[in-house]
Design a protein around this motif. Structure first.
Motif, PDB file in Angstrom:
ATOM      1  N   TYR A 131      63.994  57.032  51.140  1.00 49.40           N
ATOM      2  CA  TYR A 131      64.284  56.231  52.340  1.00 49.40           C
ATOM      3  C   TYR A 131      63.590  54.874  52.242  1.00 49.40           C
ATOM      4  O   TYR A 131      64.172  53.838  52.572  1.00 49.40           O
TER       5      TYR A 131
ATOM      6  N   LEU B 149      71.434  59.278  52.684  1.00 46.60           N
ATOM      7  CA  LEU B 149      71.608  57.911  52.151  1.00 46.60           C
ATOM      8  C   LEU B 149      73.085  57.613  51.924  1.00 46.60           C
ATOM      9  O   LEU B 149      73.551  56.492  52.088  1.00 46.60           O
TER      10      LEU B 149
ATOM     11  N   GLU C 168      61.387  61.972  50.316  1.00 53.02           N
ATOM     12  CA  GLU C 168      61.476  61.033  51.438  1.00 53.02           C
ATOM     13  C   GLU C 168      61.189  59.597  50.995  1.00 53.02           C
ATOM     14  O   GLU C 168      61.536  58.642  51.700  1.00 53.02           O
TER      15      GLU C 168
END
Ligand code: GLU
Length: 262
Positions: free
Chosen positions: A243, A34, A240
């Motif tokens: 995301y 990120l 995850e």
């Protein structure tokens, strides 16, 4: 986006206080990605006391203040060593900032903290913030602590004008009832206003090594929302999800900041 991510002890460490290597590695990988994608990240990480407990082979979270201070002093090193090593694999440079309540309560000290944060972000470092548990105690008759990291993370988000605050915890988000007790409990995807019912439902169970519960998360949401920052509670067991969150897709519970009031 400027994102503050709070990581709880239950996400980072096993129940006995040793580092959960697989989870932490996954988390660091996603966070590094990120950051590579151009987001500014700030971590507020718990785990000092919990990891000190593991490292010193103590039977559980210490009840007395000096042992807690000692555990924090040992565990904070362990924590930063782990972060430094893991983020280093992705070429990210970490920075440690340890705060007490006074550092954010007094305007000039708060400004000092903000100055350091802004410079670190300009230099592309990854600030990792925790309370300075080795010295911040409430034993001297005045409140020098912030007390827990949900509130600390919200204060950090407020200080740096974050776009988003993410609290990673061992729960999926805010529910209509306690999901451990009520099979009809449903996840609330979005909260525009914290209602008295939500406060009433937010008991304070916490976990064996950390200190947060839903009550402290609602307190954090109140601080974040008031300064126009969205806050999300999501499950740290599923890194995850970050995301999805960064892409604006639904995950966990989103508390919508009051735009225009910041
Ligand atoms: N500052 C504490 C620690 O690092 C954690 C506080 C919290 O769990 O909210 O162990």
């Amino acid at each position: 986006m400027r994102i503050v991510v709070k990581i709880g002890t239950s996400t980072l460490a096993h129940a006995a206080g040793r580092l959960n290597i697989r989870r932490t590695e996954e988390l660091v990988k996603v966070l590094s990605d990120l950051k590579n994608a151009g987001n500014q990240l700030i971590l507020v990480s718990s785990g000092a006391i919990g990891m000190g407990v593991g490292r010193l082979n103590l039977p559980g979270r210490p009840a007395d203040m000096p042992t807690k201070q000692a555990a924090a002093a040992v565990g904070q090193c362990e924590l930063m060593y782990a972060y430094d090593r893991l983020f280093g694999q992705y070429n990210h440079t970490v920075a440690q900032l340890l705060l007490t309540g006074e550092d954010v309560r007094f305007p000039h000290r708060r400004q000092n903290f903000v100055n350091a944060m802004e410079r670190l972000l300009e230099l592309n470092a990854l600030p990792i913030v925790n309370e300075n548990d080795a010295v911040a105690t409430d034993e001297v008759g005045e409140s020098t602590t912030i007390g827990e990291n949900d509130t600390l993370a919200a204060i950090v988000a407020e200080c740096v004008g974050a776009d988003l605050l993410i609290l990673l915890s061992d729960i999926d988000g805010l529910y209509t009832a306690d999901p451990r007790k009520d099979e009809h409990a449903a996840l609330i995807p979005e909260v525009g206003e914290i209602t008295p019912e939500m406060w009433a439902r937010a008991g304070d169970p916490g976990s064996a090594l950390g200190t947060g519960g839903m009550h402290t998360k609602l307190k954090a949401a109140e601080i974040a929302m008031a300064c126009g920052c969205d806050m999300i509670i999501a499950n740290g067991r599923r890194p995850e999800l970050l995301y999805d969150i960064a892409a604006g897709r639904p995950a966990g519970t989103r508390f919508v900041g009051r735009r225009g009031q910041a």
